[in-house]
Design a protein around this motif. Structure first.
Motif, PDB file in Angstrom:
ATOM      1  N   ASP A 119       0.687  -1.087   0.109  1.00 36.81           N
ATOM      2  CA  ASP A 119      -0.274  -0.003   0.546  1.00 36.81           C
ATOM      3  C   ASP A 119       0.598   1.275   0.081  1.00 36.81           C
ATOM      4  OD1 ASP A 119       0.766  -0.580   2.474  1.00 36.81           O
ATOM      5  OD2 ASP A 119      -0.693  -0.165   3.674  1.00 36.81           O
ATOM      6  N   LEU A 120       2.228   1.213   0.454  1.00 39.09           N
ATOM      7  CA  LEU A 120       3.002   2.573   0.329  1.00 39.09           C
ATOM      8  C   LEU A 120       3.116   2.443  -1.672  1.00 39.09           C
ATOM      9  CD1 LEU A 120       5.683   1.593   2.954  1.00 39.09           C
ATOM     10  CD2 LEU A 120       4.142   3.751   2.409  1.00 39.09           C
ATOM     11  N   MET A 121       3.388   1.917  -2.010  1.00 41.44           N
ATOM     12  CA  MET A 121       3.216   2.173  -3.594  1.00 41.44           C
ATOM     13  C   MET A 121       2.154   2.293  -3.925  1.00 41.44           C
ATOM     14  SD  MET A 121       5.471   2.258  -6.244  1.00 41.44           S
ATOM     15  CE  MET A 121       6.836   1.186  -6.038  1.00 41.44           C
ATOM     16  N   ALA A 122       1.846   2.024  -3.090  1.00 40.34           N
ATOM     17  CA  ALA A 122      -0.277   3.067  -3.588  1.00 40.34           C
ATOM     18  C   ALA A 122      -0.086   4.300  -3.752  1.00 40.34           C
ATOM     19  CB  ALA A 122      -1.222   2.058  -3.131  1.00 40.34           C
ATOM     20  N   ALA A 123       0.071   4.640  -2.319  1.00 39.56           N
ATOM     21  CA  ALA A 123       0.262   5.602  -1.319  1.00 39.56           C
ATOM     22  C   ALA A 123       1.206   7.280  -2.375  1.00 39.56           C
ATOM     23  CB  ALA A 123       0.848   5.983  -0.447  1.00 39.56           C
ATOM     24  N   ALA A 124       2.359   6.315  -2.843  1.00 36.06           N
ATOM     25  CA  ALA A 124       3.027   7.123  -3.714  1.00 36.06           C
ATOM     26  C   ALA A 124       3.191   7.533  -4.743  1.00 36.06           C
ATOM     27  CB  ALA A 124       4.613   6.736  -3.794  1.00 36.06           C
ATOM     28  N   ARG A 125       2.240   6.567  -6.016  1.00 38.53           N
ATOM     29  CA  ARG A 125       1.992   6.396  -7.210  1.00 38.53           C
ATOM     30  C   ARG A 125       0.683   7.562  -7.053  1.00 38.53           C
ATOM     31  NH1 ARG A 125       2.159   0.670  -9.348  1.00 38.53           N
ATOM     32  NH2 ARG A 125       4.749   0.784 -10.562  1.00 38.53           N
ATOM     33  N   ALA A 126       0.260   7.818  -5.945  1.00 36.42           N
ATOM     34  CA  ALA A 126      -1.665   8.374  -5.557  1.00 36.42           C
ATOM     35  C   ALA A 126      -0.716   9.668  -5.994  1.00 36.42           C
ATOM     36  CB  ALA A 126      -1.979   7.656  -4.935  1.00 36.42           C
ATOM     37  N   THR A 127      -0.025  10.510  -5.017  1.00 36.41           N
ATOM     38  CA  THR A 127       0.001  11.033  -4.973  1.00 36.41           C
ATOM     39  C   THR A 127       1.511  12.037  -5.418  1.00 36.41           C
ATOM     40  OG1 THR A 127       1.517  10.860  -2.779  1.00 36.41           O
ATOM     41  CG2 THR A 127      -0.769  10.864  -2.279  1.00 36.41           C
ATOM     42  N   CYS A 128       2.410  11.045  -5.297  1.00 30.77           N
ATOM     43  CA  CYS A 128       3.306  11.806  -6.286  1.00 30.77           C
ATOM     44  C   CYS A 128       3.225  11.353  -7.640  1.00 30.77           C
ATOM     45  CB  CYS A 128       4.761  11.039  -5.393  1.00 30.77           C
ATOM     46  SG  CYS A 128       4.969  11.220  -3.762  1.00 30.77           S
ATOM     47  N   GLY A 129       3.315  10.413  -8.250  1.00 31.00           N
ATOM     48  CA  GLY A 129       3.163  10.229  -9.903  1.00 31.00           C
ATOM     49  C   GLY A 129       4.568   9.710 -10.012  1.00 31.00           C
ATOM     50  N   ASN A 130       5.192  10.479 -10.824  1.00 28.75           N
ATOM     51  CA  ASN A 130       6.187  10.681 -11.742  1.00 28.75           C
ATOM     52  C   ASN A 130       7.315  11.657 -10.553  1.00 28.75           C
ATOM     53  OD1 ASN A 130       5.264   8.508 -13.179  1.00 28.75           O
ATOM     54  ND2 ASN A 130       4.169   9.687 -14.453  1.00 28.75           N
ATOM     55  N   GLN A 131       6.949  11.553  -9.750  1.00 32.50           N
ATOM     56  CA  GLN A 131       7.918  13.191  -9.412  1.00 32.50           C
ATOM     57  C   GLN A 131       7.973  12.039  -7.543  1.00 32.50           C
ATOM     58  OE1 GLN A 131       9.062  15.800 -10.943  1.00 32.50           O
ATOM     59  NE2 GLN A 131       7.723  14.646 -12.134  1.00 32.50           N
ATOM     60  N   PRO A 132       9.957  12.922  -7.260  1.00 35.04           N
ATOM     61  CA  PRO A 132       9.963  12.149  -5.994  1.00 35.04           C
ATOM     62  C   PRO A 132       8.952  13.674  -4.396  1.00 35.04           C
ATOM     63  CG  PRO A 132      11.126  13.872  -6.862  1.00 35.04           C
ATOM     64  CD  PRO A 132      10.770  14.033  -7.741  1.00 35.04           C
ATOM     65  N   GLY A 133       9.506  12.351  -3.438  1.00 36.67           N
ATOM     66  CA  GLY A 133       8.760  13.089  -2.547  1.00 36.67           C
ATOM     67  C   GLY A 133       8.643  11.742  -1.563  1.00 36.67           C
ATOM     68  N   ILE A 134       8.520  11.926  -0.509  1.00 37.53           N
ATOM     69  CA  ILE A 134       8.108  11.393   1.026  1.00 37.53           C
ATOM     70  C   ILE A 134       6.152  11.262   0.817  1.00 37.53           C
ATOM     71  CG2 ILE A 134       7.509  10.993   3.625  1.00 37.53           C
ATOM     72  CD1 ILE A 134      10.502  12.900   3.367  1.00 37.53           C
ATOM     73  N   ALA A 135       5.536   9.684   0.879  1.00 38.68           N
ATOM     74  CA  ALA A 135       4.707   9.452   0.499  1.00 38.68           C
ATOM     75  C   ALA A 135       3.832   8.436   2.435  1.00 38.68           C
ATOM     76  CB  ALA A 135       4.358   8.798   0.055  1.00 38.68           C
ATOM     77  N   CYS A 136       2.403   9.126   2.682  1.00 38.85           N
ATOM     78  CA  CYS A 136       2.465   8.922   4.282  1.00 38.85           C
ATOM     79  C   CYS A 136       0.887   8.074   3.783  1.00 38.85           C
ATOM     80  CB  CYS A 136       2.523   9.584   4.957  1.00 38.85           C
ATOM     81  SG  CYS A 136       4.628  10.784   5.503  1.00 38.85           S
ATOM     82  N   ILE A 137       1.454   6.958   4.947  1.00 39.10           N
ATOM     83  CA  ILE A 137      -0.668   5.971   5.294  1.00 39.10           C
ATOM     84  C   ILE A 137      -0.594   6.663   6.530  1.00 39.10           C
ATOM     85  CG2 ILE A 137      -1.798   4.792   5.467  1.00 39.10           C
ATOM     86  CD1 ILE A 137      -0.104   3.198   3.270  1.00 39.10           C
ATOM     87  N   LEU A 138      -1.952   7.171   6.857  1.00 40.67           N
ATOM     88  CA  LEU A 138      -2.116   7.468   8.186  1.00 40.67           C
ATOM     89  C   LEU A 138      -3.778   7.087   8.339  1.00 40.67           C
ATOM     90  CD1 LEU A 138      -1.278  10.651   9.603  1.00 40.67           C
ATOM     91  CD2 LEU A 138      -0.410   9.058  10.738  1.00 40.67           C
TER      92      LEU A 138
END
Length: 280
Positions: free
Chosen positions: A94-113
């Motif tokens: 689900d971390l990959m889901a959060a990263a792809r959904a919020t960052c797309g193809n750009q770098p960043g920190i993705a979090c699940i709460l």
């Protein structure tokens, strides 16, 4: 046809992308292979919406809690295979889901709460770093189970404001024995503890409830986000009901921690749908 799933401890959001680009949606029960066998998950998949798609799905992209290890991913694959026998099945965390959904193809920190909590450092393509996520007993800072656990502890020890405790008693007819039974004797104690977050959010104007969230978010930042390299320079995004419905408190806590908040989404499924639709 493509079937996309975003599954957490409490619910699963499903999306179908037809060949003509049309999208349909469905919400069902959540799954976690840390606590369920392939057979148990397969039984829970006996949902009319999902069963009616048999023979039509070509590819499945399943993102789920507990899908870090190969063993757990195989369990989920086997459960899905029981229904979609000819589909190509891709299972990811689900971390990959959060990263792809919020960052797309750009770098960043993705979090699940959400019910639980997790985070990762994403370079726009892959997850390059992540912190341990030991679950609702040893971790999940900032998540619903963590917040609910503190709330119930304060109820048991009579350490919450008296007027608020009276409201809790009136709404839930709660007593210590009921709490003990749900936490120690019944399945999915994390869901049970997290279920009190709706009440806490409804009373977020109360200083006690506000600080319960604020301090839990600060705990999350200290355990996870602040341990990534250059975290102050990177956009930090969040998915999950706890983040979404308490976004003002989350932004205040992040500001005080010198963290740059980018997106706060209730769930990643819309972003995932756009991500995979662009790949068609």
């Amino acid at each position: 046809m493509i079937l996309i799933a975003d599954s957490g401890a409490s619910k699963t959001d499903w999306r179908v992308i037809n060949k003509n680009g049309e999208i349909s949606q469905h919400r069902g029960i959540g799954f976690n292979p840390n606590y369920q066998t392939a057979e148990e998950m397969a039984n829970e998949l006996q949902d009319d919406y999902l069963l009616n798609l048999r023979g039509q799905i070509d590819t499945i992209y399943y993102y789920g809690a507990g899908c870090t290890s190969q063993k757990n991913r195989l369990q989920v694959t086997n459960a899905l295979r029981s229904i979609y026998k000819k589909a190509e099945i891709n299972v990811d965390h689900d971390l990959m889901a959060a990263a792809r959904a919020t960052c797309g193809n750009q770098p960043g920190i993705a979090c699940i709460l959400g019910t639980g909590s997790n985070s990762c450092d994403y370079d726009g393509e892959i997850i390059i770093n992540k912190r341990p996520a030991p679950g609702y007993i040893l971790g999940d800072e900032g998540g619903g189970a963590y917040i609910g656990r503190k709330f119930l502890q304060d109820f048991i020890h009579e350490e919450m404001p008296k007027k608020l405790r009276e409201k809790v008693l009136q709404k839930f007819q709660l007593d210590n024995q009921t709490i003990i039974e749900n936490v120690y004797q019944r399945p999915f104690p994390g869901r049970y503890m997290a279920s009190f977050c709706r009440f806490i959010t409804e009373h977020a104007a109360d200083p006690y409830c506000y600080m319960l969230y604020y301090n839990s978010f600060q705990d999350f930042f200290k355990k996870t986000v602040m341990k990534y390299d250059d975290y102050k320079k990177k956009p930090v995004s969040f998915v999950g009901s706890i983040a979404f419905y308490n976004s003002d408190i989350l932004r205040n806590a992040a500001y005080d921690a010198d963290i740059q908040v980018n997106l706060i989404l209730e769930g990643p499924i819309a972003g995932l749908t756009l991500y995979h639709k662009e790949l068609l």
